[in-house]
Design a protein around this motif. Structure first.
Motif, mmCIF file in Angstrom:
data_model
loop_
_atom_site.group_PDB
_atom_site.id
_atom_site.type_symbol
_atom_site.label_atom_id
_atom_site.label_comp_id
_atom_site.label_asym_id
_atom_site.label_seq_id
_atom_site.Cartn_x
_atom_site.Cartn_y
_atom_site.Cartn_z
ATOM 1 N N VAL A 179 -3.206 6.080 -6.434
ATOM 2 C CA VAL A 179 -4.314 4.746 -6.349
ATOM 3 C C VAL A 179 -4.650 3.480 -6.367
ATOM 4 C CG1 VAL A 179 -3.372 5.696 -8.986
ATOM 5 C CG2 VAL A 179 -2.272 4.556 -7.633
ATOM 6 N N ASN A 180 -3.439 3.660 -5.029
ATOM 7 C CA ASN A 180 -3.715 1.943 -4.662
ATOM 8 C C ASN A 180 -4.692 2.689 -2.835
ATOM 9 O OD1 ASN A 180 -0.788 1.332 -5.406
ATOM 10 N ND2 ASN A 180 0.228 1.982 -3.690
ATOM 11 N N GLU A 181 -4.666 3.892 -2.799
ATOM 12 C CA GLU A 181 -6.469 4.331 -1.923
ATOM 13 C C GLU A 181 -7.110 3.899 -3.021
ATOM 14 O OE1 GLU A 181 -3.727 6.434 -2.306
ATOM 15 O OE2 GLU A 181 -2.621 6.274 -0.407
ATOM 16 N N PHE B 228 -12.416 8.617 -10.695
ATOM 17 C CA PHE B 228 -11.345 8.987 -9.946
ATOM 18 C C PHE B 228 -10.452 9.485 -11.261
ATOM 19 C CE2 PHE B 228 -6.761 7.178 -9.030
ATOM 20 C CZ PHE B 228 -6.923 8.343 -8.414
ATOM 21 N N LEU B 229 -10.408 9.349 -12.763
ATOM 22 C CA LEU B 229 -10.087 9.396 -13.876
ATOM 23 C C LEU B 229 -10.349 10.975 -13.972
ATOM 24 C CD1 LEU B 229 -9.563 6.393 -15.897
ATOM 25 C CD2 LEU B 229 -8.053 8.023 -14.410
ATOM 26 N N GLU C 98 -8.036 -5.917 -13.078
ATOM 27 C CA GLU C 98 -8.246 -5.278 -13.548
ATOM 28 C C GLU C 98 -8.193 -3.857 -13.075
ATOM 29 O OE1 GLU C 98 -13.593 -3.941 -12.444
ATOM 30 O OE2 GLU C 98 -12.572 -5.560 -10.989
ATOM 31 N N HIS C 99 -6.837 -3.455 -12.017
ATOM 32 C CA HIS C 99 -7.221 -2.146 -11.237
ATOM 33 C C HIS C 99 -6.584 -1.575 -12.547
ATOM 34 C CE1 HIS C 99 -5.992 0.258 -8.521
ATOM 35 N NE2 HIS C 99 -5.192 -0.019 -7.948
ATOM 36 N N ILE D 57 0.882 -1.410 -0.183
ATOM 37 C CA ILE D 57 -0.201 0.046 0.463
ATOM 38 C C ILE D 57 1.123 1.397 0.211
ATOM 39 C CG2 ILE D 57 -0.080 0.379 2.007
ATOM 40 C CD1 ILE D 57 -3.346 0.932 -0.320
ATOM 41 N N ASN D 58 1.902 1.000 0.729
ATOM 42 C CA ASN D 58 2.947 2.271 0.500
ATOM 43 C C ASN D 58 4.128 2.178 -0.596
ATOM 44 O OD1 ASN D 58 2.116 3.175 3.052
ATOM 45 N ND2 ASN D 58 2.752 1.552 4.039
#
Length: 586
Positions: A198-200, A220-221, A299-300, A176-177
């Motif tokens: 993007v991780n959040e 988001f985009l 997918e992400h 995540i970091n």
């Protein structure tokens, strides 16, 4: 005596084998019972935690042990047939005593999934009966088999999840970091971007999957702040150099050129805390194997890559959309020439004699299409390549008031399925001058392709993907046609030469081919774009949202059906399905 003793020995061995078999079955039943109690233990912990916080479920909490034993026994009985009668008695007793428990027990699977934390069931689970017998209506449209959960079960899961919220753990994934880097390969060169936030977004979607995920990605985009920061860009030195790189990328190979690019621009230490992503999983696996880098696929990454594809000219200074499209066209032509088995440019071009009948050309209700009124009315388009005729169709010359001459080309509905849909009354085909079209199919209709080229004009583009020599030949004469000699199922292999499009047009026979269309839409079709799919009537399903060819596809929530037009009276077995993709205003 020897024979009798031998038979007694065989009988003893048989009894021993039976006892061993019973022992094995007993151990299997014990293991099954242990597995069936795992979900029950999780539910117990959540119920105990909410004992004082949920007065609405006080009755459930008081009877939780009996209820959990009942549903646990029934779950076990599905595998090991243990305690079937006891479980049924407990379930019947609880149903009679408590109306709340009655509803929960009837939908126990949805309830257990909710309290167990698997709320993603709403988006991904398919609980329909295996191999259901298809049903058809009077017009031949197929009734869609049950997908996911019913509305009743969906509301039950929402209610249960409000009392049993999916608790976010105190720990976070190790990555995540990490800093995410996006590798973007296109016709002008290689680009490397650093992404922010993007991780959040991934965690937010994971813990709150109550709405379709694509909406959160599209929103988001569209944020005003900068999501991607350009770290490095290496333009290709020539079209030949770009062709060498595309051959490697289309085969998911890590070329020395790309390897050096990544080594020079990514952090040197493997413990720096970063990962690389792109839309080709095999390429990422080769990067990990060759260079030892961490990566994320799926997918992400694919959804976020759409943001780069739509706005690549905004992230790289000095890069213009026309420059990218010109590079795509030149690279695609070289790539298709080396892949195509035959090249016969003049073979598909004929010269037709002009029409001798007197006609009047008036605009059609659809932009870019005209009606020629004469002895027989027919639709036509303004010919982008004067004198060109695909099948000896009629060419019409009309002289304007200023003395200039305009050439129109007749569009035969018996030879073009898109023309058939227009004559049968399709409301809108969403193709207009300046549009970007993606035409999918190995059996490309050169007549439809030529008229699509006429409709979009010189300011538009038609990308054609398929193993068709005809399309490659036509691209030599029409500057707004870009052909890719590749299978539509390998949608990631031609990402360097195909940009974002407004409309996807496809024709298919087998229902499995709809997967190729949805995969291409996920990578190349803009949010708010449209699809035109011509297929058999029995490949289109009746759903609560309308007649939908994507009703059984895993991306079905991203497609919005608009209308279906049957090709009557030309061919009643086929129909044109029209719809939208990622319609956020809904």
């Amino acid at each position: 005596m020897g024979r009798v003793k031998k038979e007694e020995d065989n009988g003893a061995r048989t009894q021993i084998a039976r006892l061993d078999g019973l022992k094995v079955k007993s151990s299997r039943l014990k293991r099954c019972s242990a597995r069936g109690r795992v979900g029950v233990d999780i539910a117990k912990l959540k119920l105990d935690r909410l004992k004082a916080e949920s007065p609405i479920l006080k009755e459930l909490i008081e009877r939780k042990q009996a209820y959990l034993d009942a549903i646990g026994g029934e779950r076990c009985s599905a595998r090991g047939r243990v305690g079937v009668d006891i479980a049924k008695l407990k379930l019947d007793r609880l149903k009679a005593e408590s109306p709340i428990l009655k509803e929960l027990i009837e939908h126990k699977q949805a309830y257990l999934d909710a309290i167990g934390g698997a709320i993603a069931l709403l988006n991904y689970s398919e609980l329909h009966n295996p191999n259901p017998k298809p049903k058809f209506d009077s017009q031949g449209f197929q009734e869609c088999p049950q997908q996911g959960v019913s509305e009743r079960e969906r509301s039950l899961v929402r209610n249960a999840s409000s009392h049993f919220p999916r608790e976010q753990p105190c720990w976070k994934p190790c990555w995540i970091n990490y800093t995410p880097y996006f590798l973007y390969e296109f016709a002008s060169g290689y680009a490397l971007f650093e992404a922010h936030g993007v991780n959040e977004l991934f965690l937010s979607n994971f813990y709150n999957p109550s709405s379709p995920r694509f909406k959160s990605y599209e929103e988001f985009l569209k944020r005003s702040d900068q999501i991607f920061t350009l770290k490095a860009f290496h333009p290709f030195s020539s079209t030949v150099d770009a062709l060498v790189q595309m051959n490697a990328v289309s085969n998911s190979r890590l070329s020395p050129h790309l390897k050096n690019f990544l080594a020079d621009n990514l952090p040197k230490s493997l413990y720096a805390g970063y990962f690389v992503t792109t839309c080709d999983d095999d390429m990422l696996d080769n990067i990990r194997t060759t260079m030892g880098m961490s990566y994320m696929c799926g997918e992400h990454g694919d959804n976020l890559t759409r943001g780069l594809r739509m706005n690549i000219d905004k992230y790289i200074d000095g890069l213009k959309p026309k420059d990218v499209e010109k590079a795509q066209m030149n690279l695609a032509r070289l790539y298709s020439r080396q892949m195509c088995t035959t090249m016969n440019v003049e073979g598909s071009i004929r010269v037709s004699s002009p029409s001798l009948q007197r006609v009047v050309v008036v605009p059609h209700r659809l932009e870019g299409i005209f009606i020629a009124k004469g002895k027989e009315d027919f639709i036509c388009t303004r010919n982008l390549v004067p004198g060109e005729s695909m099948y000896d169709e009629e060419l019409i010359f009309v002289q304007n008031e200023d003395g200039t001459e305009v050439e129109y080309k007749a569009w035969n509905p018996l030879r073009s399925k898109l023309a058939t849909a227009i004559l049968c009354g399709v409301t809108n085909i969403w193709v207009k001058p300046g549009s970007r079209i993606l035409y999918l199919g190995d059996d490309v209709c050169q007549i439809t392709l030529s008229h699509l080229s006429d409709l979009v004009g010189l300011d538009g583009l038609v990308y054609v993907v398929g193993l068709s020599d005809v399309a490659v030949n036509m691209a030599e004469k029409r500057s707004n046609v870009i052909t890719v000699y590749q299978k539509p199922s390998d949608y990631w292999t031609y990402r360097m030469v195909v940009g974002m499009v407004d409309v996807i047009y496809a024709e298919y026979e087998h229902p499995d081919e709809v997967l190729n269309i949805s995969n291409n839409a996920g990578l190349y079709l803009r949010a708010g774009g449209h699809y035109l799919v011509y297929t058999r009537v029995n490949n289109i399903y009746l759903t609560s949202r309308g007649k939908d060819p994507f009703a059984t596809n895993y991306r079905r929530t991203e497609f919005t059906p608009i209308e279906v037009v049957i090709s009557d009276p030309i061919d009643r077995a086929y129909a044109m399905a029209v719809g939208g993709f990622r319609m956020l205003e809904e």
